[in-house]
Design an enzyme around this catalytic site. Structure first.
Site, mmCIF file in Angstrom:
data_model
loop_
_atom_site.group_PDB
_atom_site.id
_atom_site.type_symbol
_atom_site.label_atom_id
_atom_site.label_comp_id
_atom_site.label_asym_id
_atom_site.label_seq_id
_atom_site.Cartn_x
_atom_site.Cartn_y
_atom_site.Cartn_z
ATOM 1 N N LYS A 119 0.844 -1.209 0.000
ATOM 2 C CA LYS A 119 0.000 0.000 0.000
ATOM 3 C C LYS A 119 0.879 1.260 0.000
ATOM 4 C CE LYS A 119 -2.991 2.514 3.004
ATOM 5 N NZ LYS A 119 -2.716 2.705 4.407
ATOM 6 N N ASP A 138 -7.035 1.307 1.132
ATOM 7 C CA ASP A 138 -7.056 1.617 2.564
ATOM 8 C C ASP A 138 -8.448 1.268 3.087
ATOM 9 O OD1 ASP A 138 -8.766 3.580 1.707
ATOM 10 O OD2 ASP A 138 -7.767 5.213 2.775
#
Ligand code: SF4
Length: 209
Positions: A119, A138
């Site tokens: 991420k 997220d």
């Protein structure tokens, strides 16, 4: 599905033409640091902390060689500060050792840094280097992808794979900004504002959450 996804992209791009990464940064190292600090913390709080942090620590070596307690204190108010300070030192030690202190611009090199997950690598690649290598997933992107019926997965890496299959590559970075912005302004975790939602007609969860 393809037409619906395209319609969602068009509606969100019209709704949030100014969507962008809300972490403050002026170079790839600053964005890498801010993204590591943003775990379980608001962007607003991270921006408050990095305002001073970036004055004091300007290079990867500065972080790598910082006394642990000093760095912990500097990032304390972002929460989980011991782990975050450790991740910053580890990632920056690798940057100094392996990349001459520079942040690399490939997924492979970024992801192999200690303390840097997929991420974080996606955030840096998409926003500091303008490279669409993946989709940032997220908490907002996870929730909205599920509500919009774009995935049945709950694991972020599996959600990312589903999104990468259906979203055109040139939109990968923006798509996560659009979902994050929509999640913050309309599709709240609790009590989403379906009545005023700009993509209500395209959402299978409208009025059902
Ligand atoms: S209709 Fe409701 S659940 Fe669907 S995206 Fe909009 S706010 Fe979220």
């Amino acid at each position: 599905m393809k037409a619906r996804v395209q319609a969602i992209i068009e509606a969100l791009s019209r709704t949030y033409p100014e969507a962008h990464c809300e972490l403050d940064f002026t170079n790839p190292l600053e964005l890498l640091v801010a993204t590591i600090l943003s775990a379980q913390c608001t962007d607003k709080r991270v921006n408050l902390v990095t305002k001073d942090l970036f004055q004091k620590y300007k290079t990867a070596r500065d972080y790598a060689e910082a006394p642990p307690e000093e760095l912990e204190e500097a990032v304390r108010s972002t929460g989980f500060y011991r782990n975050k300070a450790k991740a910053l030192r580890a990632a920056c030690t690798d940057l100094v050792k392996l990349h001459d202190g520079k942040v690399p611009d490939t997924m492979e090199a970024l992801h192999s840094l200690h303390g840097v997950g997929r991420k974080t690598a996606n955030v840096v690649l998409g926003n500091a280097f303008g490279k669409n290598e993946g989709v940032v997933v997220d908490t907002h992107v996870s929730r909205l992808s599920q509500r919009l019926g774009l995935t049945e997965q709950t694991d972020p890496e599996k959600i990312e794979k589903d999104l990468m299959k259906m979203i055109p590559r040139e939109d990968w970075t923006l798509f996560s900004h659009w979902l994050i912005w929509h999640g913050r302004r309309r599709c709240f975790a609790r009590k989403p504002d379906c009545a005023n939602c700009e993509i209500q007609g395209l959402c299978p969860s409208a009025g059902k959450v």
